[in-house]
Design a protein around this motif. Structure first.
Motif, short mmCIF file in Angstrom:
data_model
loop_
_atom_site.label_atom_id
_atom_site.label_comp_id
_atom_site.label_asym_id
_atom_site.label_seq_id
_atom_site.Cartn_x
_atom_site.Cartn_y
_atom_site.Cartn_z
N GLY A 80 -4.38 -14.67 -15.63
CA GLY A 80 -3.09 -14.13 -16.06
C GLY A 80 -2.03 -14.09 -14.97
N VAL A 81 -2.46 -14.27 -13.72
CA VAL A 81 -1.53 -14.28 -12.59
C VAL A 81 -2.02 -15.35 -11.61
CG1 VAL A 81 -0.86 -11.85 -12.79
CG2 VAL A 81 -2.83 -12.48 -11.38
N ASP A 82 -1.14 -15.72 -10.65
CA ASP A 82 -1.57 -16.71 -9.67
C ASP A 82 -2.53 -16.08 -8.65
OD1 ASP A 82 -0.11 -15.47 -7.58
OD2 ASP A 82 1.64 -16.72 -7.97
N PHE A 83 -3.06 -16.91 -7.78
CA PHE A 83 -4.08 -16.46 -6.82
C PHE A 83 -3.60 -15.30 -5.95
CE2 PHE A 83 -5.84 -16.79 -2.51
CZ PHE A 83 -7.16 -16.47 -2.79
N ASP A 84 -2.42 -15.45 -5.34
CA ASP A 84 -1.91 -14.39 -4.45
C ASP A 84 -1.67 -13.09 -5.20
OD1 ASP A 84 -1.98 -15.95 -2.12
OD2 ASP A 84 -0.02 -16.83 -2.59
N MET B 230 -3.24 -12.15 -7.84
CA MET B 230 -4.55 -11.59 -8.16
C MET B 230 -5.07 -10.75 -7.00
SD MET B 230 -8.14 -13.45 -9.03
CE MET B 230 -9.46 -12.53 -9.81
N LEU B 231 -4.99 -11.30 -5.79
CA LEU B 231 -5.46 -10.54 -4.63
C LEU B 231 -4.67 -9.27 -4.42
CD1 LEU B 231 -6.28 -13.25 -1.94
CD2 LEU B 231 -7.81 -12.13 -3.56
N ASP B 232 -3.38 -9.29 -4.77
CA ASP B 232 -2.53 -8.11 -4.60
C ASP B 232 -2.72 -7.06 -5.67
OD1 ASP B 232 -1.40 -9.17 -2.30
OD2 ASP B 232 0.36 -9.96 -3.33
N THR B 233 -3.02 -7.47 -6.91
CA THR B 233 -3.02 -6.51 -8.02
C THR B 233 -4.39 -6.20 -8.59
OG1 THR B 233 -2.64 -8.25 -9.67
CG2 THR B 233 -0.69 -7.19 -8.71
N TYR B 234 -5.36 -7.06 -8.40
CA TYR B 234 -6.70 -6.80 -8.94
C TYR B 234 -7.48 -5.92 -7.97
CZ TYR B 234 -6.64 -10.03 -12.93
OH TYR B 234 -6.38 -10.63 -14.12
N ASP B 235 -8.48 -5.24 -8.51
CA ASP B 235 -9.33 -4.35 -7.72
C ASP B 235 -10.70 -5.00 -7.59
OD1 ASP B 235 -10.18 -2.05 -6.36
OD2 ASP B 235 -10.88 -1.12 -8.21
N PHE B 236 -11.19 -5.13 -6.37
CA PHE B 236 -12.48 -5.73 -6.09
C PHE B 236 -13.40 -4.65 -5.55
CE2 PHE B 236 -9.10 -8.82 -5.58
CZ PHE B 236 -9.51 -9.82 -6.44
N GLN B 237 -14.46 -4.35 -6.30
CA GLN B 237 -15.35 -3.25 -5.93
C GLN B 237 -16.72 -3.77 -5.54
OE1 GLN B 237 -15.39 -0.74 -9.39
NE2 GLN B 237 -13.33 0.06 -9.01
N ASN B 238 -17.15 -3.42 -4.33
CA ASN B 238 -18.50 -3.77 -3.90
C ASN B 238 -19.47 -3.15 -4.90
OD1 ASN B 238 -17.28 -4.93 -1.70
ND2 ASN B 238 -17.72 -3.23 -0.33
N SER B 239 -20.36 -3.95 -5.43
CA SER B 239 -21.24 -3.48 -6.49
C SER B 239 -22.67 -3.26 -6.00
CB SER B 239 -21.23 -4.47 -7.65
OG SER B 239 -22.14 -4.10 -8.64
N LEU C 166 -12.18 -18.50 -5.60
CA LEU C 166 -11.02 -18.32 -6.47
C LEU C 166 -9.85 -19.21 -6.05
CD1 LEU C 166 -11.19 -14.44 -6.81
CD2 LEU C 166 -11.67 -16.11 -8.63
N LYS C 167 -9.63 -19.35 -4.74
CA LYS C 167 -8.55 -20.20 -4.24
C LYS C 167 -8.81 -21.66 -4.61
CE LYS C 167 -4.88 -20.95 -1.63
NZ LYS C 167 -3.55 -20.53 -2.03
N ALA C 168 -10.05 -22.12 -4.49
CA ALA C 168 -10.39 -23.49 -4.86
C ALA C 168 -10.16 -23.71 -6.36
CB ALA C 168 -11.85 -23.80 -4.49
N TRP C 169 -10.55 -22.74 -7.17
CA TRP C 169 -10.33 -22.83 -8.62
C TRP C 169 -8.84 -22.93 -8.90
CZ3 TRP C 169 -11.20 -18.13 -12.35
CH2 TRP C 169 -10.95 -18.52 -13.67
N TYR C 170 -8.05 -22.06 -8.26
CA TYR C 170 -6.60 -22.07 -8.47
C TYR C 170 -5.98 -23.40 -8.03
CZ TYR C 170 -1.69 -20.80 -8.18
OH TYR C 170 -0.32 -20.78 -8.34
#
Length: 111
Positions: A47-51, A53-62, A31-35
């Motif tokens: 919709g938001v910058d990289f930092d 995204m890490l602060d507001t998005y939820d990442f769930q182990n699937s 994601l950082k490389a894409w950004y």
């Protein structure tokens, strides 16, 4: 064909080698490389910058699963993380593929 897997040993492997943590780090790098490479596309899609995204998005182990690539005739382990936006809506999935030595092969981000 059904392959028997000792789930206790498999769970130990996952925990001992921190596969979800390793996949999360790879995802952040992706994601950082894409950004960094195309920030306007990242911002349009995320919709938001990289930092943020890490602060507001939820990442769930699937999941972590074993697989076989018939084209390359190789076994692999895939580790998947689901991504949910700041409003908990499903955004997409990041998958990292590893060989049986737990060496990274490739990754993919799907929306």
């Amino acid at each position: 064909m059904k392959i028997e897997v000792n789930t206790k040993i498999f769970d130990q492997l996952v925990n001992e080698h921190q596969l979800f943590e390793k996949t999360y780090a790879l995802m952040c790098g992706y994601l950082k490389a894409w950004y960094n490479e195309v920030p306007e596309d990242f911002l349009e899609e995320i919709g938001v910058d990289f930092d943020a995204m890490l602060d507001t998005y939820d990442f769930q182990n699937s999941l972590i699963a074993l697989g076989y690539n018939y084209v390359q005739e190789t076994n692999y382990i895939v580790c998947s993380i689901h991504i949910h936006d700041e409003e908990t809506r499903y955004w997409g999935e990041y998958k990292a593929f590893f060989d049986y030595n737990l060496e990274f092969i490739e990754d993919i981000l799907t929306k």
